[in-house]
Design a protein around this motif. Structure first.
Motif, PDB file in Angstrom:
ATOM      1  N   LEU A 274       1.592   3.551   7.007  1.00 29.95           N
ATOM      2  CA  LEU A 274       0.975   3.217   5.728  1.00 29.95           C
ATOM      3  C   LEU A 274       0.491   4.467   5.010  1.00 29.95           C
ATOM      4  O   LEU A 274       0.545   4.548   3.774  1.00 29.95           O
TER       5      LEU A 274
ATOM      6  N   ILE B 241       4.168  -4.599   2.498  1.00 31.54           N
ATOM      7  CA  ILE B 241       3.787  -3.678   1.430  1.00 31.54           C
ATOM      8  C   ILE B 241       5.017  -3.229   0.645  1.00 31.54           C
ATOM      9  O   ILE B 241       4.997  -3.155  -0.593  1.00 31.54           O
TER      10      ILE B 241
ATOM     11  N   ASP C 245       5.749  -4.024  -3.384  1.00 29.35           N
ATOM     12  CA  ASP C 245       6.051  -2.992  -4.374  1.00 29.35           C
ATOM     13  C   ASP C 245       7.425  -3.196  -5.015  1.00 29.35           C
ATOM     14  O   ASP C 245       7.667  -2.720  -6.117  1.00 29.35           O
TER      15      ASP C 245
ATOM     16  N   ARG D 251       0.593  -9.355  -4.397  1.00 27.62           N
ATOM     17  CA  ARG D 251       0.551  -7.909  -4.133  1.00 27.62           C
ATOM     18  C   ARG D 251      -0.862  -7.462  -3.777  1.00 27.62           C
ATOM     19  O   ARG D 251      -1.072  -6.673  -2.852  1.00 27.62           O
TER      20      ARG D 251
ATOM     21  N   HIS E  67      -2.236  -5.786  -0.155  1.00 27.58           N
ATOM     22  CA  HIS E  67      -2.963  -4.522  -0.057  1.00 27.58           C
ATOM     23  C   HIS E  67      -4.349  -4.711   0.557  1.00 27.58           C
ATOM     24  O   HIS E  67      -4.843  -3.832   1.277  1.00 27.58           O
TER      25      HIS E  67
ATOM     26  N   ALA F 214      -3.872  -4.869   4.286  1.00 27.67           N
ATOM     27  CA  ALA F 214      -3.675  -3.513   4.826  1.00 27.67           C
ATOM     28  C   ALA F 214      -4.996  -2.759   4.876  1.00 27.67           C
ATOM     29  O   ALA F 214      -5.310  -2.091   5.875  1.00 27.67           O
TER      30      ALA F 214
ATOM     31  N   PHE G 245      -5.800   1.946  -0.504  1.00 33.19           N
ATOM     32  CA  PHE G 245      -5.008   0.727  -0.677  1.00 33.19           C
ATOM     33  C   PHE G 245      -5.675  -0.243  -1.635  1.00 33.19           C
ATOM     34  O   PHE G 245      -5.002  -0.911  -2.429  1.00 33.19           O
TER      35      PHE G 245
END
Length: 388
Positions: free
Chosen positions: A94, A142, A146, A165, A169, A172, A188
């Protein structure tokens, strides 16, 4: 069971406190004065007679030493076992993803429905406390987020895809925070929806980050921003109350939680708030109250990771009350529910050390040692080496 005092890898907060205090050439008396804790408490932590189980204490110690709290907890921990190694590797993946420049929009076969399915998989892992499954899901999640919502077009893209989205994030950021990579977690969150106001999930994760950083006042400021979007959100009430408790404002925490309980919309909200009351009681040093609230929580209404949290609270309060057998049983059950989540939690690790040092029977010692080994707190025994 105790690691040598010179080792920073898997030792207790007290052991690391000794190292940092001596590096600063401070006696216990000199250190106690500005840290607002007693010399007796410092002595008990450093000698293993007591353990740290309150974020406010950790924050006071780290602030006095002018170090990040992770310097005292030891996060991120050295990988122990294949699953932990995978989770650590995903953190580095990441980080590399963040270093990549924003890509221009391209044609993709990824759809919002496909992204939604990936988010559901990751959410299920997070709610189960399965850090390994979450880590395995995150890299492609992720990337998919994107692809569906290119970073350069984020402010003007489809709202549903945007929400997905953001959720990806936030998931994460939460994993990175729990591992100890809080700077990456912040990044993030800021990358979730550039140029747009922070949504409730982002604000809630920011509150968690600030609590972990030992900054309850900043956490409360973020929570105030979230109130406009949250309404009667049980999780926001729980986090806000905990920040008040961490800041030493017990009365505000209790009033806020009591009001939230009266507004509870369903059994799940009521159970979440019971856990929050238990966590706040631990934070302001009332283990008997914490045990009572933990017993009152309807565990059937809680997610697995929340049940593990209740069990950890129950284990800690039982240990405080001298009921080592009960504490060990609760700890073992919590680890069975959410193994890596428990082993990577700094306060759970403190409890493992405390229980190991207080083991009054071979049965208790035999139950605690495997957890300590799996957490990397002690070397594997010869018996374990032969069977793994």
């Amino acid at each position: 069971m105790r690691e040598p005092d010179g080792a920073l890898g898997g030792g207790t907060i007290g052991a690391r406190l000794t190292i940092w205090r001596t590096r600063h050439c401070l006696t216990r008396v000199a250190f106690a004065r500005p840290s607002d804790v007693s010399t007796e408490s410092i002595s008990q932590w450093e000698t293993g007679q007591d353990w740290v189980d309150r974020r406010s204490v950790l924050a006071a110690l780290s602030n006095s030493l002018r170090v990040d709290p992770t310097e005292l907890t030891g996060q991120p921990y050295s990988p122990t076992g294949e699953q932990h190694a995978v989770v650590r590797a995903v953190a580095f993946h990441l980080r590399r993803h963040l270093a990549e420049p924003p890509r221009p929009p391209t044609r993709t076969t990824e759809s919002a429905d496909g992204l939604a399915a990936r988010v559901r998989t990751a959410v299920a892992a997070e709610e189960a406390g399965d850090e390994h499954a979450l880590a395995l899901a995150l890299p492609e999640l992720i990337r998919a987020a994107d692809r569906v919502v290119p970073l350069l077009l984020a402010p003007t893209s489809d709202e549903r895809a945007q929400e997905l989205r953001v959720h990806a994030h936030v998931l994460a950021a939460g994993l990175l925070r729990r591992l100890g990579y809080r700077d990456l977690g912040w990044t993030f969150l800021h990358r979730a929806r550039p140029g747009a106001p922070a949504t409730l999930p982002v604000l809630l994760e920011e509150v968690r980050l600030l609590i972990d950083l030992g900054s309850p006042e900043y956490a409360l400021a973020r929570a105030a921003r979230a109130e406009h979007a949250a309404g009667d959100d049980a999780e926001l009430s729980a986090l806000t109350a905990f920040a008040h408790a961490m800041a030493g404002r017990r009365e505000q925490a209790e009033q806020l939680l009591a009001a939230a309980v009266r507004r509870a919309r369903n059994e799940r909200d009521a159970a979440v708030l019971a856990v929050a009351r238990a966590a706040a009681a631990v934070e302001y040093g009332a283990p008997d109250e914490a045990a009572e609230y933990a017993r009152a929580a309807d565990r059937t209404a809680l997610r697995p990771v929340e049940r593990a949290q209740v069990l950890l609270i129950s284990a800690g309060t039982a240990a405080r009350g001298g009921d080592t057998a009960r504490a060990v049983a609760d700890l073992v059950e919590a680890e069975a529910i959410a193994p890596l989540r428990v082993r990577l939690d700094p306060f759970a690790r403190e409890l493992v050390f405390a229980l190991a040092s207080r083991a009054d029977t071979s049965a208790v010692a035999d139950a605690v040692r495997p957890i300590a080994e799996r957490a990397g707190l002690v070397p594997p025994s010869r018996r374990t080496r032969r069977t793994t």
